[in-house]
Enzyme design. Structure first.
Site, mmCIF file in Angstrom:
data_model
loop_
_atom_site.group_PDB
_atom_site.id
_atom_site.type_symbol
_atom_site.label_atom_id
_atom_site.label_comp_id
_atom_site.label_asym_id
_atom_site.label_seq_id
_atom_site.Cartn_x
_atom_site.Cartn_y
_atom_site.Cartn_z
ATOM 1 N N CYS A 251 23.290 26.329 106.392
ATOM 2 C CA CYS A 251 22.944 25.376 105.333
ATOM 3 C C CYS A 251 22.831 26.075 103.975
ATOM 4 O O CYS A 251 23.810 26.524 103.433
ATOM 5 C CB CYS A 251 21.668 24.622 105.712
ATOM 6 S SG CYS A 251 21.451 23.068 104.805
ATOM 7 N N HIS A 334 23.669 22.151 110.858
ATOM 8 C CA HIS A 334 22.610 22.789 111.643
ATOM 9 C C HIS A 334 22.972 22.866 113.119
ATOM 10 O O HIS A 334 22.757 21.910 113.873
ATOM 11 C CB HIS A 334 21.299 22.028 111.463
ATOM 12 C CG HIS A 334 20.670 22.245 110.131
ATOM 13 N ND1 HIS A 334 19.735 23.226 109.896
ATOM 14 C CD2 HIS A 334 20.875 21.631 108.948
ATOM 15 C CE1 HIS A 334 19.376 23.203 108.615
ATOM 16 N NE2 HIS A 334 20.060 22.245 108.024
ATOM 17 N N GLU A 336 21.444 24.415 115.390
ATOM 18 C CA GLU A 336 20.229 24.350 116.214
ATOM 19 C C GLU A 336 19.770 22.917 116.450
ATOM 20 O O GLU A 336 18.866 22.670 117.246
ATOM 21 C CB GLU A 336 19.107 25.157 115.557
ATOM 22 C CG GLU A 336 18.322 24.442 114.470
ATOM 23 C CD GLU A 336 19.069 24.221 113.173
ATOM 24 O OE1 GLU A 336 18.547 23.495 112.322
ATOM 25 O OE2 GLU A 336 20.172 24.771 113.004
#
Length: 359
Positions: A251, A334, A336
């Site tokens: 990001c 993202h 994750e």
């Protein structure tokens, strides 16, 4: 419940019902398209200084549980929902959304047409705004119009760790995490694979050279990546170390890496925020979780050594870059998740492989 107003700099004044902590707050008004994950969004440091509008009409229905927090506190300046669920399911054993906002002294408003607000933001772009319990919204509107732009403040300095924190993992490669406002889930994924040294965003290059590290990770974070305070700290450090260590960014970290190599970034009209953004990478489409209002300008990568190899299917913006000579890559989305799809979790393993092959 109290009378409350959402006020936008274009003159929009929406009346609703206030909940959470009763105070007036100012911030950049943005929206999130996710159907779930409201707790993760509320506690994501990348939302620091922003008033968050949720597109899904019912928020709070599964409560709040510490397990799903991305930081130690609610990070948004204010919160806007169509309908607040006052009695959430106890499936997750959590507390109510309102009690969490009260504890964190964050105001919120419900009972307004959030879809209309979002259409307003899509037409005009993100706007300065306020949530107020004040009886005179016109005076607050005047303050909103006079407030500095969101980009003027170094928001990274507000959320980065203030001290070096070490997370040991015997026998693992050692990664220095430059904390620009790291999400807890990113830290968790790194700790599964590496020994991690978490450092403030303004840590000098000498620190890294005095540590026996194997790689550098640059985290997500809030604000404008072109802010002067970042040029003299994070970006300067990356410039000094880019030839010495493998690197990965997520990001905001993508924007930091691009700028360190001579690329440029720009503010998007209304950004990407939600858990349903498609990106194309190596001939495949992945659904990703995103939260960013700035992007890397693809044309600026021409002389940086980077190529844009992750592209947003919806609007063609850059979602990831890979260096053609150095072991460095970054993604704007993202992997994750938290909340969101886990389609691209493999990128953490690719970073691990990169470190193993580089040393």
């Amino acid at each position: 419940m109290a009378q409350c107003f959402l006020i936008l700099e274009n003159g929009t004044i929406a009346e609703g019902t206030g909940f959470g902590f009763e105070k007036t707050v100012f911030g950049e008004v943005v929206f999130n398209t996710g159907m779930s994950g409201y707790q993760e969004s509320l506690t994501d440091p990348s939302y620091k200084g922003q008033i968050l509008v949720m597109s899904h009409p019912l928020i709070g229905n599964y409560g709040i549980n510490p397990r799903y927090s991305e930081s130690d506190s609610v990070q948004v300046a204010g919160y806007v929902v169509r309908e607040l669920c006052k009695t959430p399911s106890m499936m997750y054993g959590g507390k109510t959304l309102e009690s969490s906002l009260l504890e964190n002294e964050v105001p919120a408003i419900s009972g307004i047409d959030t879809r209309a607000v979002i259409l307003d933001l899509r037409v005009h772009g993100v706007l300065k705004g306020a949530i107020t319990f004040d009886d005179d919204p016109e005076s607050v509107l005047d303050e909103v119009c006079k407030m500095p732009a969101y980009a003027c403040k170094n928001w990274v300095g507000e959320v980065s760790t203030k001290e070096v924190i070490r997370y040991e993992k015997k026998g693992a490669k050692k990664v220095a995490l430059i904390d620009c406002g790291v999400k807890g889930s990113i830290l968790s994924e790194l700790r599964k694979r590496f020994e991690v040294i978490r450092v403030p965003y303004d840590t000098d290059k000498s620190f890294f050279r005095n540590e026996e590290i194997d790689g550098i990770f640059v985290s997500n974070g809030p604000g404008d990546p072109s802010h002067p305070a970042l040029q003299d700290t994070t970006i300067a450090t990356i410039k000094a170390l880019k030839d010495d260590y493998p690197m990965m960014g997520i990001c905001f970290g993508t924007q930091m890496l691009a700028r360190a190599f001579g690329g440029t970034t720009y503010k998007m009209k209304f950004g990407h925020r939600g858990e349903n953004q498609p990106i194309k990478h190596k001939g495949r489409v992945y659904i990703t979780s995103q939260n960013h209002g700035y992007a890397v300008a693809e044309e600026s990568l021409a002389d940086t050594g980077f190529v844009a190899d992750h592209i947003n299917v919806n609007d063609g913006t850059v979602e990831g870059i890979t260096h053609q000579e150095l072991p460095i890559f970054a993604v704007q989305y993202h992997p994750e998740a938290s909340a969101g799809p886990r389609d691209t979790m493999f990128l953490f393993d690719e970073f691990k492989t990169m470190l193993e092959e580089s040393r």
